[in-house]
Design an enzyme around this catalytic site. Structure first.
Site, PDB file in Angstrom:
ATOM      1  N   HIS A 287       3.802   2.600  -2.521  1.00 28.72           N
ATOM      2  CA  HIS A 287       4.095   2.891  -3.933  1.00 28.72           C
ATOM      3  C   HIS A 287       5.597   2.948  -4.143  1.00 28.72           C
ATOM      4  O   HIS A 287       6.157   3.988  -4.474  1.00 28.72           O
ATOM      5  CB  HIS A 287       3.472   4.219  -4.350  1.00 28.72           C
TER       6      HIS A 287
ATOM      7  N   HIS B 207      -3.861   3.134   3.179  1.00 29.41           N
ATOM      8  CA  HIS B 207      -4.962   3.823   2.482  1.00 29.41           C
ATOM      9  C   HIS B 207      -6.338   3.460   3.042  1.00 29.41           C
ATOM     10  O   HIS B 207      -7.305   4.182   2.810  1.00 29.41           O
ATOM     11  CB  HIS B 207      -5.005   3.400   1.003  1.00 29.41           C
TER      12      HIS B 207
ATOM     13  N   CYS C 244      -4.035   3.926   8.153  1.00 29.28           N
ATOM     14  CA  CYS C 244      -3.488   5.060   8.910  1.00 29.28           C
ATOM     15  C   CYS C 244      -4.586   5.675   9.776  1.00 29.28           C
ATOM     16  O   CYS C 244      -5.716   5.860   9.310  1.00 29.28           O
ATOM     17  CB  CYS C 244      -2.943   6.106   7.943  1.00 29.28           C
TER      18      CYS C 244
ATOM     19  N   GLU D 274      -7.528   5.441  -1.486  1.00 26.67           N
ATOM     20  CA  GLU D 274      -7.949   6.076  -0.219  1.00 26.67           C
ATOM     21  C   GLU D 274      -9.369   6.639  -0.360  1.00 26.67           C
ATOM     22  O   GLU D 274     -10.214   6.462   0.532  1.00 26.67           O
ATOM     23  CB  GLU D 274      -6.990   7.202   0.167  1.00 26.67           C
TER      24      GLU D 274
ATOM     25  N   CYS E 173      -3.351  15.534   5.734  1.00 24.27           N
ATOM     26  CA  CYS E 173      -2.447  15.064   6.780  1.00 24.27           C
ATOM     27  C   CYS E 173      -1.309  16.065   6.978  1.00 24.27           C
ATOM     28  O   CYS E 173      -0.783  16.605   6.001  1.00 24.27           O
ATOM     29  CB  CYS E 173      -1.921  13.718   6.315  1.00 24.27           C
TER      30      CYS E 173
ATOM     31  N   SER F  65       6.166   7.522   0.722  1.00 23.45           N
ATOM     32  CA  SER F  65       6.393   6.077   0.654  1.00 23.45           C
ATOM     33  C   SER F  65       7.809   5.738   0.169  1.00 23.45           C
ATOM     34  O   SER F  65       8.055   4.643  -0.317  1.00 23.45           O
ATOM     35  CB  SER F  65       5.342   5.433  -0.250  1.00 23.45           C
TER      36      SER F  65
HETATM   37  S1  SF4 Z   1       0.487  10.647   4.405  1.00 18.94           S
HETATM   38 FE1  SF4 Z   1      -0.482  11.033   6.393  1.00 18.94          FE
HETATM   39  S2  SF4 Z   1      -2.487  10.091   6.187  1.00 18.94           S
HETATM   40 FE2  SF4 Z   1      -1.251   9.225   4.571  1.00 18.94          FE
HETATM   41  S3  SF4 Z   1      -0.390   7.376   5.449  1.00 18.94           S
HETATM   42 FE3  SF4 Z   1       1.071   9.014   5.801  1.00 18.94          FE
HETATM   43  S4  SF4 Z   1       0.621   9.763   7.886  1.00 18.94           S
HETATM   44 FE4  SF4 Z   1      -1.168   8.603   7.152  1.00 18.94          FE
END
Ligand code: SF4
Length: 283
Positions: free
Chosen positions: A40, A75, A97, A127, A194, A266
């Site tokens: 994003h 996602h 991920c 996600e 996470c 991101s």
């Molecule tokens: S926020 Fe956590 S779950 Fe989401 S992509 Fe990043 S490391 Fe993976």
């Protein structure tokens, strides 16, 4: 002017991995398809588009037109999409991920054992859509504390609860507390938020509480960035969500302003550094 950065901010492991996978693939291929925007962040999206990354929003419906490798972003996607790629012999790079993959495994296993799945998260987020696509049976989605109270939970049935990786950890705790207080022992609770999200959320709160202006750098359609914005806004009235240095709210900043900075998972380092540099130069 005092600028304080959150201890944990910016690219998380999963997003960095997806961007690295795309960059590496585009060194070898003239084009690849990405299922949805890989990250994003418009600046990164444009950079990768110039190298040959084409964003598509439908794989199953356009499978006949896909003539290059497909990149699955962090996602993740539904089982149906993975199966469609296999059936049509389309090569893909799976940058889902591992923490999201873990949720796919949990919901797939429990739903196959006749548990109903409860997902805490935004049902329109990619996600969550991907997670739903691994459930073999009934599921429910809730997105806030109030909704758990209105969910009709049958004490005779088995449930498995998971959470979108970027969900607000405080609300998740409230929901679990409610379930414990009401003795719902028939629900297996999995905290799948996470730790990158938790660390980012925790470390922005202190900084926001001690800042005159709080800048949250990230995409306006990024779920985890929006959560950081909400948390900071509770502590600092002048909290702004900005995508890059061009959106710095200069009219609230002068040489005496204490500025806090955090960034979504991101947001690449160079975007954060540019913001800091432009804020400093405004002194
Ligand atoms: S926020 Fe956590 S779950 Fe989401 S992509 Fe990043 S490391 Fe993976």
């Amino acid at each position: 002017m005092k600028i304080k950065k959150a201890e944990h901010m910016g690219f998380c492991f999963g997003v960095k991995n997806a961007v690295d996978c795309a960059t590496k693939a585009l060194d070898e291929e003239s084009k690849i398809y990405s299922y949805g925007e890989i990250i994003h962040n418009q600046d990164v999206v444009e950079l990768l588009a110039n190298k040959g990354l084409i964003v598509i929003n439908d794989i199953v419906g356009t499978i006949d037109k896909i003539d290059a490798k497909v990149l699955i972003r962090s996602h993740g996607v539904s089982k149906k999409i993975i199966d469609t790629l296999h059936e049509n012999n389309i090569e893909y790079i799976d940058a889902t991920c591992p923490k999201v993959k873990n949720i796919h495994r949990i919901v797939n296993k429990y739903s196959s054992d006749e548990y109903e799945i409860i997902i805490i998260g935004d049902s329109s987020h990619p996600e969550v859509i991907g997670i739903i696509g691994w459930i073999n049976g009934k599921y429910h989605t809730i997105n806030n504390f109030e909704e758990i109270k209105t969910l009709s939970i049958d004490r005779e049935k088995k449930y498995c609860l998971v959470c979108q990786t970027t969900f607000n950890n405080n609300i998740f705790k409230e929901i679990v507390e409610f379930l414990n207080e009401n003795d719902y022992t028939n629900i297996v609770v999995n905290n799948t938020i996470c730790d990158a999200t938790i660390k980012r959320q925790e470390s922005c709160i202190n900084i926001a509480a001690n800042s005159d202006v709080m800048l949250v750098v990230g995409g306006k359609n990024s779920s985890n960035t929006k959560k950081l914005y909400e948390l900071c806004k509770e502590k600092c009235e002048k909290t702004f969500l900005i995508e890059n240095y061009r959106e710095i709210p200069y009219k609230y900043i002068d040489k005496n302003t204490k500025i806090g900075i955090t960034a979504g998972a991101s947001t690449p380092d160079w975007v954060i550094e540019e913001v800091i540099q432009y804020v400093r130069e405004s002194e």
